[in-house]
Enzyme design. Structure first.
Site, PDB file in Angstrom:
ATOM      1  N   CYS A  46       1.838  -0.287 -19.732  1.00  0.00           N
ATOM      2  CA  CYS A  46       2.356   0.749 -19.790  1.00  0.00           C
ATOM      3  C   CYS A  46       3.957   0.981 -19.517  1.00  0.00           C
ATOM      4  CB  CYS A  46       2.022   2.246 -18.914  1.00  0.00           C
ATOM      5  SG  CYS A  46       3.342   3.522 -18.609  1.00  0.00           S
ATOM      6  N   HIS A  60       2.037   1.470  -3.143  1.00  0.00           N
ATOM      7  CA  HIS A  60       1.321   2.381  -4.468  1.00  0.00           C
ATOM      8  C   HIS A  60       0.672   3.618  -3.731  1.00  0.00           C
ATOM      9  CE1 HIS A  60      -2.760   1.356  -6.261  1.00  0.00           C
ATOM     10  NE2 HIS A  60      -2.318   2.150  -6.545  1.00  0.00           N
ATOM     11  N   CYS A  89       6.434   2.641 -16.925  1.00  0.00           N
ATOM     12  CA  CYS A  89       5.213   1.990 -15.230  1.00  0.00           C
ATOM     13  C   CYS A  89       6.099   0.857 -15.304  1.00  0.00           C
ATOM     14  CB  CYS A  89       4.003   2.087 -15.168  1.00  0.00           C
ATOM     15  SG  CYS A  89       2.726   3.635 -15.801  1.00  0.00           S
ATOM     16  N   SER A 137       0.673  -1.296  -0.411  1.00  0.00           N
ATOM     17  CA  SER A 137       0.359  -0.005   0.216  1.00  0.00           C
ATOM     18  C   SER A 137       0.891   1.395   0.022  1.00  0.00           C
ATOM     19  CB  SER A 137      -0.955  -0.225   1.027  1.00  0.00           C
ATOM     20  OG  SER A 137      -1.184   0.997   1.867  1.00  0.00           O
ATOM     21  N   ARG A 182      -6.857  10.787  -4.721  1.00  0.00           N
ATOM     22  CA  ARG A 182      -6.277   9.756  -3.689  1.00  0.00           C
ATOM     23  C   ARG A 182      -5.891   9.652  -2.261  1.00  0.00           C
ATOM     24  NH1 ARG A 182      -4.320   6.827  -9.294  1.00  0.00           N
ATOM     25  NH2 ARG A 182      -4.198   8.583 -10.387  1.00  0.00           N
TER      26      ARG A 182
END
Ligand SMILES: *[C@@H]1O[C@H](CO)[C@@H](O)[C@H](O)[C@H]1NC(C)=O
Ligand SMILES: *[C@@H]1O[C@H](CO)[C@@H](O)[C@H](O)[C@H]1NC(C)=O
Length: 467
Positions: A393, A254, A396, A251, A286
Protein backbone atom coordinates in the site's frame (compact mmCIF):
# COMPACT_ATOMS: atom_id res chain seq x y z
CA UNK A 1 23.94 0.58 34.39
CA UNK A 2 24.49 -2.78 36.06
CA UNK A 3 22.52 -1.69 39.06
CA UNK A 4 19.50 -0.32 37.26
CA UNK A 5 19.50 -3.27 34.92
CA UNK A 6 19.36 -5.83 37.68
CA UNK A 7 16.67 -3.81 39.32
CA UNK A 8 14.62 -3.78 36.14
CA UNK A 9 14.95 -7.48 35.57
CA UNK A 10 13.65 -7.94 39.08
CA UNK A 11 10.80 -5.59 38.44
CA UNK A 12 9.88 -7.30 35.21
CA UNK A 13 9.99 -10.67 36.86
CA UNK A 14 7.71 -9.45 39.62
CA UNK A 15 5.27 -7.96 37.14
CA UNK A 16 5.31 -11.18 35.20
CA UNK A 17 4.50 -13.28 38.25
CA UNK A 18 1.77 -10.93 39.28
CA UNK A 19 0.20 -10.97 35.88
CA UNK A 20 0.41 -14.66 35.13
CA UNK A 21 -0.15 -15.73 38.73
CA UNK A 22 -3.51 -14.36 39.66
CA UNK A 23 -4.87 -13.06 36.39
CA UNK A 24 -8.51 -14.04 36.74
CA UNK A 25 -8.93 -13.47 40.44
CA UNK A 26 -8.76 -9.72 40.59
CA UNK A 27 -11.91 -7.68 40.57
CA UNK A 28 -13.34 -6.90 37.18
CA UNK A 29 -11.10 -4.48 35.35
CA UNK A 30 -12.48 -1.66 33.30
CA UNK A 31 -11.78 -1.44 29.61
CA UNK A 32 -9.39 1.43 30.22
CA UNK A 33 -7.48 -0.48 32.87
CA UNK A 34 -7.11 -3.47 30.62
CA UNK A 35 -5.15 -1.39 28.13
CA UNK A 36 -3.39 0.98 30.46
CA UNK A 37 -2.99 -0.34 33.97
CA UNK A 38 0.43 -1.79 33.22
CA UNK A 39 1.33 1.23 31.16
CA UNK A 40 2.26 3.53 33.98
CA UNK A 41 5.12 4.22 36.28
CA UNK A 42 8.68 3.40 35.30
CA UNK A 43 9.62 2.06 31.91
CA UNK A 44 11.98 -0.84 31.43
CA UNK A 45 15.58 -0.15 30.48
CA UNK A 46 15.42 3.51 31.45
CA UNK A 47 14.61 5.71 34.38
CA UNK A 48 11.62 7.57 33.11
CA UNK A 49 7.95 7.24 33.90
CA UNK A 50 4.97 7.37 31.62
CA UNK A 51 3.18 10.16 33.46
CA UNK A 52 6.10 12.56 33.08
CA UNK A 53 6.20 11.86 29.36
CA UNK A 54 2.44 12.35 28.99
CA UNK A 55 2.48 15.72 30.69
CA UNK A 56 5.52 16.92 28.86
CA UNK A 57 4.37 15.76 25.46
CA UNK A 58 0.67 16.43 25.47
CA UNK A 59 0.71 19.96 26.84
CA UNK A 60 4.08 21.42 26.00
CA UNK A 61 5.57 19.77 23.00
CA UNK A 62 2.77 18.41 20.87
CA UNK A 63 0.97 21.67 19.93
CA UNK A 64 4.12 23.50 18.88
CA UNK A 65 5.54 20.53 17.06
CA UNK A 66 2.36 20.31 15.01
CA UNK A 67 2.69 23.94 14.07
CA UNK A 68 6.28 23.42 12.95
CA UNK A 69 5.39 20.37 10.87
CA UNK A 70 2.76 22.36 8.99
CA UNK A 71 5.40 24.73 7.64
CA UNK A 72 6.56 24.41 4.04
CA UNK A 73 9.99 23.18 5.03
CA UNK A 74 8.62 20.15 6.84
CA UNK A 75 5.55 19.28 4.82
CA UNK A 76 7.33 18.35 1.58
CA UNK A 77 9.20 15.07 1.59
CA UNK A 78 10.89 13.60 -1.43
CA UNK A 79 10.40 9.91 -1.80
CA UNK A 80 10.80 7.19 -4.39
CA UNK A 81 7.79 4.92 -4.07
CA UNK A 82 8.68 2.98 -7.18
CA UNK A 83 11.76 1.20 -5.94
CA UNK A 84 11.42 -2.54 -6.46
CA UNK A 85 11.18 -4.79 -3.44
CA UNK A 86 14.60 -6.41 -3.06
CA UNK A 87 13.38 -9.52 -1.29
CA UNK A 88 10.38 -10.96 -3.08
CA UNK A 89 8.23 -10.05 -6.03
CA UNK A 90 4.67 -11.13 -5.40
CA UNK A 91 3.64 -7.76 -4.06
CA UNK A 92 -0.06 -7.31 -3.98
CA UNK A 93 -0.64 -3.71 -4.98
CA UNK A 94 -3.83 -3.44 -3.12
CA UNK A 95 -5.32 -0.86 -5.46
CA UNK A 96 -7.43 0.70 -2.73
CA UNK A 97 -8.20 4.33 -3.19
CA UNK A 98 -7.20 5.08 0.39
CA UNK A 99 -3.73 3.73 -0.33
CA UNK A 100 -3.06 6.20 -3.12
CA UNK A 101 -0.41 8.87 -2.64
CA UNK A 102 -0.78 12.08 -4.58
CA UNK A 103 2.62 13.52 -5.48
CA UNK A 104 3.04 17.27 -5.80
CA UNK A 105 3.10 19.15 -9.05
CA UNK A 106 6.57 20.54 -9.33
CA UNK A 107 5.29 24.13 -9.14
CA UNK A 108 3.64 23.46 -5.76
CA UNK A 109 6.96 22.92 -4.02
CA UNK A 110 8.83 26.14 -3.16
CA UNK A 111 11.92 26.65 -5.32
CA UNK A 112 14.06 27.02 -2.24
CA UNK A 113 13.32 23.46 -1.27
CA UNK A 114 13.98 22.07 -4.72
CA UNK A 115 17.38 23.73 -4.88
CA UNK A 116 20.05 23.19 -2.24
CA UNK A 117 19.52 24.34 1.30
CA UNK A 118 21.96 26.58 3.23
CA UNK A 119 21.69 30.01 1.72
CA UNK A 120 21.61 33.54 3.11
CA UNK A 121 25.14 33.75 4.50
CA UNK A 122 28.80 33.89 3.61
CA UNK A 123 29.51 30.73 5.40
CA UNK A 124 26.71 29.05 3.54
CA UNK A 125 28.20 30.08 0.23
CA UNK A 126 31.48 28.62 1.33
CA UNK A 127 29.83 25.36 2.13
CA UNK A 128 28.17 25.29 -1.23
CA UNK A 129 31.51 25.86 -2.88
CA UNK A 130 32.87 22.97 -0.88
CA UNK A 131 30.03 20.72 -1.81
CA UNK A 132 30.71 21.45 -5.42
CA UNK A 133 34.41 20.79 -4.94
CA UNK A 134 33.57 17.58 -3.24
CA UNK A 135 31.44 16.48 -6.12
CA UNK A 136 34.30 17.21 -8.47
CA UNK A 137 36.44 14.89 -6.46
CA UNK A 138 39.60 16.21 -4.93
CA UNK A 139 40.77 19.29 -3.14
CA UNK A 140 41.71 21.69 -5.88
CA UNK A 141 44.83 23.85 -5.57
CA UNK A 142 42.94 26.85 -6.81
CA UNK A 143 40.62 26.89 -3.82
CA UNK A 144 41.41 29.33 -1.08
CA UNK A 145 43.12 27.98 1.98
CA UNK A 146 40.00 28.50 4.01
CA UNK A 147 37.92 26.59 1.52
CA UNK A 148 40.42 23.76 1.42
CA UNK A 149 40.24 23.41 5.14
CA UNK A 150 36.49 23.30 4.99
CA UNK A 151 36.57 20.77 2.17
CA UNK A 152 38.76 18.50 4.20
CA UNK A 153 36.28 18.63 7.01
CA UNK A 154 33.44 18.31 4.61
CA UNK A 155 34.73 15.17 2.98
CA UNK A 156 34.92 13.65 6.42
CA UNK A 157 31.20 13.81 6.61
CA UNK A 158 30.93 11.07 4.07
CA UNK A 159 28.82 9.32 6.60
CA UNK A 160 27.98 6.03 4.98
CA UNK A 161 29.46 4.41 8.05
CA UNK A 162 27.15 6.39 10.29
CA UNK A 163 24.00 5.85 8.37
CA UNK A 164 21.36 3.49 9.65
CA UNK A 165 19.21 3.62 6.56
CA UNK A 166 19.35 2.74 2.95
CA UNK A 167 18.13 6.04 1.60
CA UNK A 168 16.35 6.67 -1.64
CA UNK A 169 18.34 8.20 -4.40
CA UNK A 170 16.39 11.41 -4.44
CA UNK A 171 18.02 12.49 -7.71
CA UNK A 172 16.29 9.59 -9.43
CA UNK A 173 13.54 10.62 -11.85
CA UNK A 174 11.22 8.30 -9.92
CA UNK A 175 11.60 10.30 -6.72
CA UNK A 176 8.81 12.80 -6.21
CA UNK A 177 7.86 15.38 -3.64
CA UNK A 178 4.88 14.47 -1.51
CA UNK A 179 2.87 16.88 0.60
CA UNK A 180 2.62 15.06 3.91
CA UNK A 181 -0.31 17.20 5.07
CA UNK A 182 -2.37 16.08 2.09
CA UNK A 183 -1.44 12.43 2.53
CA UNK A 184 -1.96 11.79 6.23
CA UNK A 185 -1.19 8.52 7.90
CA UNK A 186 -4.49 6.85 8.62
CA UNK A 187 -6.54 3.75 8.14
CA UNK A 188 -6.26 2.46 4.58
CA UNK A 189 -7.72 -1.00 4.82
CA UNK A 190 -4.25 -2.44 4.24
CA UNK A 191 -4.24 -5.30 6.69
CA UNK A 192 -4.49 -9.03 6.87
CA UNK A 193 -1.90 -11.39 5.35
CA UNK A 194 -0.05 -8.80 3.23
CA UNK A 195 0.56 -6.45 6.12
CA UNK A 196 1.33 -9.34 8.47
CA UNK A 197 3.93 -10.61 6.06
CA UNK A 198 5.86 -7.35 6.21
CA UNK A 199 5.87 -7.18 9.98
CA UNK A 200 6.59 -10.85 10.22
CA UNK A 201 9.67 -10.56 8.04
CA UNK A 202 10.81 -7.58 10.05
CA UNK A 203 10.46 -9.35 13.35
CA UNK A 204 11.49 -12.82 12.24
CA UNK A 205 14.53 -12.11 10.16
CA UNK A 206 15.71 -8.80 11.37
CA UNK A 207 15.38 -8.62 15.10
CA UNK A 208 18.24 -10.93 16.07
CA UNK A 209 15.74 -13.64 16.79
CA UNK A 210 16.57 -17.30 16.24
CA UNK A 211 13.96 -19.18 14.20
CA UNK A 212 13.27 -21.64 16.95
CA UNK A 213 11.83 -19.02 19.21
CA UNK A 214 8.32 -17.99 18.33
CA UNK A 215 6.93 -14.56 18.84
CA UNK A 216 3.64 -14.62 20.73
CA UNK A 217 0.45 -13.96 18.76
CA UNK A 218 2.04 -14.14 15.35
CA UNK A 219 -0.95 -14.26 13.03
CA UNK A 220 0.89 -16.39 10.48
CA UNK A 221 2.03 -19.05 12.91
CA UNK A 222 -0.17 -21.65 14.52
CA UNK A 223 -0.18 -23.57 17.75
CA UNK A 224 0.68 -20.71 20.04
CA UNK A 225 0.51 -21.02 23.74
CA UNK A 226 1.64 -19.75 27.07
CA UNK A 227 4.87 -21.69 26.93
CA UNK A 228 5.87 -20.00 23.69
CA UNK A 229 5.18 -16.64 25.20
CA UNK A 230 7.35 -17.62 28.14
CA UNK A 231 10.17 -18.75 25.90
CA UNK A 232 10.01 -15.56 23.89
CA UNK A 233 10.22 -13.23 26.85
CA UNK A 234 12.93 -15.14 28.61
CA UNK A 235 14.87 -15.06 25.34
CA UNK A 236 14.29 -11.32 25.08
CA UNK A 237 15.33 -10.69 28.66
CA UNK A 238 18.46 -12.74 28.10
CA UNK A 239 19.59 -10.52 25.25
CA UNK A 240 22.05 -7.73 25.72
CA UNK A 241 20.41 -4.39 26.27
CA UNK A 242 21.11 -3.18 22.71
CA UNK A 243 19.46 -6.08 20.92
CA UNK A 244 16.51 -5.89 23.22
CA UNK A 245 16.30 -2.18 22.45
CA UNK A 246 16.25 -2.98 18.76
CA UNK A 247 13.25 -5.22 19.20
CA UNK A 248 11.52 -2.65 21.37
CA UNK A 249 12.05 0.14 18.85
CA UNK A 250 10.48 -1.94 16.09
CA UNK A 251 7.62 -2.96 18.34
CA UNK A 252 7.15 0.69 19.36
CA UNK A 253 6.99 1.77 15.74
CA UNK A 254 4.46 -0.95 15.02
CA UNK A 255 2.38 0.17 18.00
CA UNK A 256 2.50 3.81 16.94
CA UNK A 257 1.31 2.99 13.45
CA UNK A 258 -1.56 0.98 14.90
CA UNK A 259 -2.54 3.79 17.25
CA UNK A 260 -2.79 6.04 14.21
CA UNK A 261 -4.89 3.61 12.28
CA UNK A 262 -7.26 3.26 15.22
CA UNK A 263 -7.46 7.01 15.75
CA UNK A 264 -8.00 7.84 12.06
CA UNK A 265 -10.27 4.97 11.22
CA UNK A 266 -12.58 5.19 8.23
CA UNK A 267 -15.84 5.22 10.18
CA UNK A 268 -18.29 6.11 7.49
CA UNK A 269 -18.17 6.31 3.75
CA UNK A 270 -20.87 7.57 1.48
CA UNK A 271 -20.44 8.87 -2.02
CA UNK A 272 -20.63 12.36 -0.57
CA UNK A 273 -18.22 12.19 2.30
CA UNK A 274 -15.80 10.14 4.30
CA UNK A 275 -15.63 10.34 8.05
CA UNK A 276 -12.44 9.46 9.90
CA UNK A 277 -12.21 9.10 13.64
CA UNK A 278 -11.53 6.99 16.70
CA UNK A 279 -12.46 3.34 16.60
CA UNK A 280 -12.25 2.07 20.14
CA UNK A 281 -12.94 -1.53 19.16
CA UNK A 282 -10.00 -1.52 16.78
CA UNK A 283 -7.80 -0.02 19.49
CA UNK A 284 -8.86 -2.68 21.98
CA UNK A 285 -8.18 -5.47 19.53
CA UNK A 286 -4.61 -4.30 19.29
CA UNK A 287 -3.91 -3.17 22.83
CA UNK A 288 -6.36 -4.62 25.34
CA UNK A 289 -4.42 -6.73 27.84
CA UNK A 290 -6.89 -9.60 27.82
CA UNK A 291 -7.73 -9.64 24.13
CA UNK A 292 -4.03 -9.65 23.26
CA UNK A 293 -2.96 -11.99 26.07
CA UNK A 294 -0.80 -9.35 27.65
CA UNK A 295 0.89 -8.20 24.45
CA UNK A 296 -0.99 -4.90 24.11
CA UNK A 297 0.35 -3.14 27.20
CA UNK A 298 3.86 -4.27 26.29
CA UNK A 299 3.44 -2.74 22.86
CA UNK A 300 2.36 0.54 24.41
CA UNK A 301 5.37 0.56 26.69
CA UNK A 302 7.59 0.05 23.67
CA UNK A 303 5.93 3.05 22.09
CA UNK A 304 7.06 5.16 25.04
CA UNK A 305 10.53 3.67 24.77
CA UNK A 306 10.70 4.73 21.12
CA UNK A 307 9.51 8.18 22.16
CA UNK A 308 12.35 8.52 24.63
CA UNK A 309 14.97 7.42 22.13
CA UNK A 310 13.88 9.98 19.55
CA UNK A 311 13.50 12.65 22.20
CA UNK A 312 17.04 12.08 23.36
CA UNK A 313 18.37 12.28 19.80
CA UNK A 314 16.63 15.61 19.30
CA UNK A 315 18.09 17.06 22.47
CA UNK A 316 21.52 15.92 21.45
CA UNK A 317 21.46 17.39 17.97
CA UNK A 318 20.51 20.88 19.14
CA UNK A 319 24.00 22.39 18.52
CA UNK A 320 23.79 21.41 14.86
CA UNK A 321 20.60 23.45 14.44
CA UNK A 322 22.01 26.32 16.45
CA UNK A 323 24.75 26.95 13.94
CA UNK A 324 24.23 30.49 12.68
CA UNK A 325 24.37 29.38 9.07
CA UNK A 326 21.77 26.72 9.47
CA UNK A 327 18.52 27.66 7.78
CA UNK A 328 15.23 25.96 7.23
CA UNK A 329 15.52 27.24 3.72
CA UNK A 330 12.44 27.59 1.54
CA UNK A 331 13.24 30.97 0.01
CA UNK A 332 10.84 32.98 2.18
CA UNK A 333 13.31 34.81 4.41
CA UNK A 334 10.90 36.03 7.08
CA UNK A 335 9.07 32.75 7.35
CA UNK A 336 12.30 30.79 7.40
CA UNK A 337 13.68 32.84 10.28
CA UNK A 338 10.46 32.41 12.25
CA UNK A 339 10.52 28.69 11.69
CA UNK A 340 14.06 28.40 12.85
CA UNK A 341 13.13 30.25 16.02
CA UNK A 342 10.24 27.90 16.65
CA UNK A 343 12.47 24.91 15.94
CA UNK A 344 15.08 26.07 18.44
CA UNK A 345 12.42 26.81 21.03
CA UNK A 346 11.12 23.27 20.69
CA UNK A 347 14.61 21.80 20.87
CA UNK A 348 15.50 23.80 23.96
CA UNK A 349 12.32 22.60 25.56
CA UNK A 350 13.21 19.04 24.66
CA UNK A 351 16.64 19.53 26.12
CA UNK A 352 15.09 20.63 29.40
CA UNK A 353 13.17 17.34 29.73
CA UNK A 354 14.37 16.03 33.07
CA UNK A 355 14.50 12.29 32.49
CA UNK A 356 16.39 11.73 29.28
CA UNK A 357 17.37 8.29 28.16
CA UNK A 358 21.04 7.56 28.72
CA UNK A 359 22.37 6.18 25.46
CA UNK A 360 25.84 5.84 26.98
CA UNK A 361 24.74 2.52 28.39
CA UNK A 362 24.60 1.28 24.79
CA UNK A 363 27.61 -0.18 23.02
CA UNK A 364 29.56 0.54 26.14
CA UNK A 365 31.29 -2.77 26.83
CA UNK A 366 34.52 -4.10 25.37
CA UNK A 367 35.49 -1.81 22.49
CA UNK A 368 35.84 -4.44 19.82
CA UNK A 369 32.66 -6.19 20.77
CA UNK A 370 30.78 -2.94 21.04
CA UNK A 371 31.92 -1.99 17.58
CA UNK A 372 30.75 -5.27 16.11
CA UNK A 373 27.43 -5.00 17.88
CA UNK A 374 26.88 -1.51 16.58
CA UNK A 375 27.70 -2.66 13.06
CA UNK A 376 25.21 -5.51 13.43
CA UNK A 377 22.59 -3.14 14.69
CA UNK A 378 23.16 -0.83 11.74
CA UNK A 379 22.96 -3.61 9.16
CA UNK A 380 19.74 -4.96 10.61
CA UNK A 381 18.21 -1.55 10.62
CA UNK A 382 19.27 -0.83 7.05
CA UNK A 383 17.62 -4.05 6.07
CA UNK A 384 14.38 -2.93 7.61
CA UNK A 385 14.49 0.29 5.64
CA UNK A 386 14.77 -1.81 2.46
CA UNK A 387 11.82 -3.96 3.45
CA UNK A 388 9.71 -0.81 3.33
CA UNK A 389 9.97 -1.00 -0.46
CA UNK A 390 7.95 -4.20 -0.22
CA UNK A 391 4.90 -2.63 1.41
CA UNK A 392 2.03 -3.02 -1.04
CA UNK A 393 0.00 0.00 0.00
CA UNK A 394 1.67 3.20 -1.18
CA UNK A 395 0.35 5.36 1.63
CA UNK A 396 1.72 2.89 4.16
CA UNK A 397 4.96 2.65 2.21
CA UNK A 398 5.36 6.42 2.30
CA UNK A 399 4.89 6.63 6.06
CA UNK A 400 6.88 3.47 6.65
CA UNK A 401 9.84 4.87 4.73
CA UNK A 402 9.58 8.24 6.38
CA UNK A 403 9.40 6.80 9.87
CA UNK A 404 12.24 4.35 9.39
CA UNK A 405 14.39 7.11 7.93
CA UNK A 406 13.45 9.31 10.88
CA UNK A 407 14.32 6.64 13.41
CA UNK A 408 17.49 5.83 11.48
CA UNK A 409 18.45 9.49 11.68
CA UNK A 410 17.81 9.48 15.42
CA UNK A 411 20.11 6.47 15.78
CA UNK A 412 22.73 8.12 13.61
CA UNK A 413 22.64 11.11 15.95
CA UNK A 414 22.80 9.01 19.09
CA UNK A 415 25.66 6.85 17.95
CA UNK A 416 27.66 9.08 15.68
CA UNK A 417 31.18 9.22 16.95
CA UNK A 418 31.62 12.55 15.24
CA UNK A 419 28.87 14.01 17.28
CA UNK A 420 30.10 12.38 20.45
CA UNK A 421 33.72 13.39 19.96
CA UNK A 422 33.33 16.70 18.27
CA UNK A 423 30.30 18.45 19.50
CA UNK A 424 30.95 20.11 22.81
CA UNK A 425 27.96 22.14 23.90
CA UNK A 426 29.55 25.39 22.81
CA UNK A 427 31.25 24.77 19.49
CA UNK A 428 29.35 22.63 17.06
CA UNK A 429 31.46 20.73 14.60
CA UNK A 430 31.11 20.86 10.86
CA UNK A 431 31.88 17.21 10.53
CA UNK A 432 28.44 16.22 11.60
CA UNK A 433 25.82 16.82 9.01
CA UNK A 434 22.18 16.13 8.30
CA UNK A 435 20.55 16.42 4.89
CA UNK A 436 17.18 18.12 4.46
CA UNK A 437 15.61 14.69 3.91
CA UNK A 438 17.03 13.49 7.21
CA UNK A 439 15.80 16.57 9.01
CA UNK A 440 12.31 16.35 7.56
CA UNK A 441 12.03 12.66 8.33
CA UNK A 442 13.47 13.03 11.83
CA UNK A 443 10.93 15.65 12.87
CA UNK A 444 7.98 14.11 11.10
CA UNK A 445 8.74 10.69 12.54
CA UNK A 446 8.92 12.17 15.99
CA UNK A 447 5.70 14.07 15.23
CA UNK A 448 4.01 10.72 14.60
CA UNK A 449 5.17 9.25 17.90
CA UNK A 450 4.22 12.44 19.71
CA UNK A 451 0.76 12.27 18.13
CA UNK A 452 0.42 8.64 19.20
CA UNK A 453 1.23 9.50 22.80
CA UNK A 454 -1.33 12.30 22.62
CA UNK A 455 -3.90 9.90 21.13
CA UNK A 456 -3.41 7.49 24.02
CA UNK A 457 -4.93 10.09 26.26
CA UNK A 458 -7.95 10.34 23.96
CA UNK A 459 -8.37 6.58 23.97
CA UNK A 460 -7.99 6.47 27.72
CA UNK A 461 -10.90 8.90 28.00
CA UNK A 462 -13.01 7.06 25.45
CA UNK A 463 -12.43 3.75 27.20
CA UNK A 464 -13.46 5.23 30.51
CA UNK A 465 -17.04 5.20 29.28
CA UNK A 466 -16.96 1.54 28.34
CA UNK A 467 -16.79 -1.42 30.59
C1 LIG B 1 17.67 -8.85 5.47
O1 LIG B 1 16.34 -9.23 5.17
C2 LIG B 1 16.20 -10.36 4.34
C3 LIG B 1 14.74 -10.54 4.05
O2 LIG B 1 14.00 -10.74 5.18
C4 LIG B 1 16.84 -11.56 5.03
O3 LIG B 1 16.77 -12.68 4.17
C5 LIG B 1 18.28 -11.26 5.40
O4 LIG B 1 18.81 -12.32 6.17
C6 LIG B 1 18.35 -9.97 6.23
N1 LIG B 1 19.72 -9.63 6.54
C7 LIG B 1 20.07 -9.14 7.74
C8 LIG B 1 21.49 -8.74 7.91
O5 LIG B 1 19.29 -9.04 8.65
C1 LIG C 1 -14.24 -0.54 14.25
O1 LIG C 1 -13.31 -1.61 14.18
C2 LIG C 1 -13.92 -2.88 14.28
C3 LIG C 1 -12.81 -3.90 14.45
O2 LIG C 1 -11.79 -3.72 13.54
C4 LIG C 1 -14.79 -3.10 13.07
O3 LIG C 1 -15.37 -4.39 13.10
C5 LIG C 1 -15.89 -2.02 13.10
O4 LIG C 1 -16.70 -2.13 11.96
C6 LIG C 1 -15.28 -0.63 13.16
N1 LIG C 1 -16.33 0.35 13.44
C7 LIG C 1 -16.67 1.27 12.57
C8 LIG C 1 -17.72 2.24 13.03
O5 LIG C 1 -16.17 1.36 11.49
Amino acid sequence: MGRSWGFLVGLLGAAWLLRSGDGGQQGPETAAQRCFCQVSGYLDDCTCDVETIDRFNNYRLFPRLQKLLESDYFRYYKVNLKRPCPFWNDINQCGRRDCAVKPCHSDEVPDGIKSASYKYSEEANLIEECEQAERLGAVDESLSEETQKAVLQWTKHDDSSDSFCEVDDIQSPDAEYVDLLLNPERYTGYKGPDAWKIWNVIYEENCFKPQTIKRPLTPLASGQGKSEENTFYSWLEGLCVEKRAFYRLISGLHASINVHLSARYLLKETWLEKKWGHNVTEFQQRFDGILTEGEGPRRLKNLYFLYLIELRALSKVLPFFERPDFQLFTGNKVQDAENKMLLLEILHDIKSFPLHFDENSFFAGDKKEAHKLKEDFRLHFRNISRIMDCVGCFKCRLWGKLQTQGLGTALKILFSEKLIANMPESGPSYEFYLTRQEIVSLFNAFGRISTSVRELENFRNLLQNIH
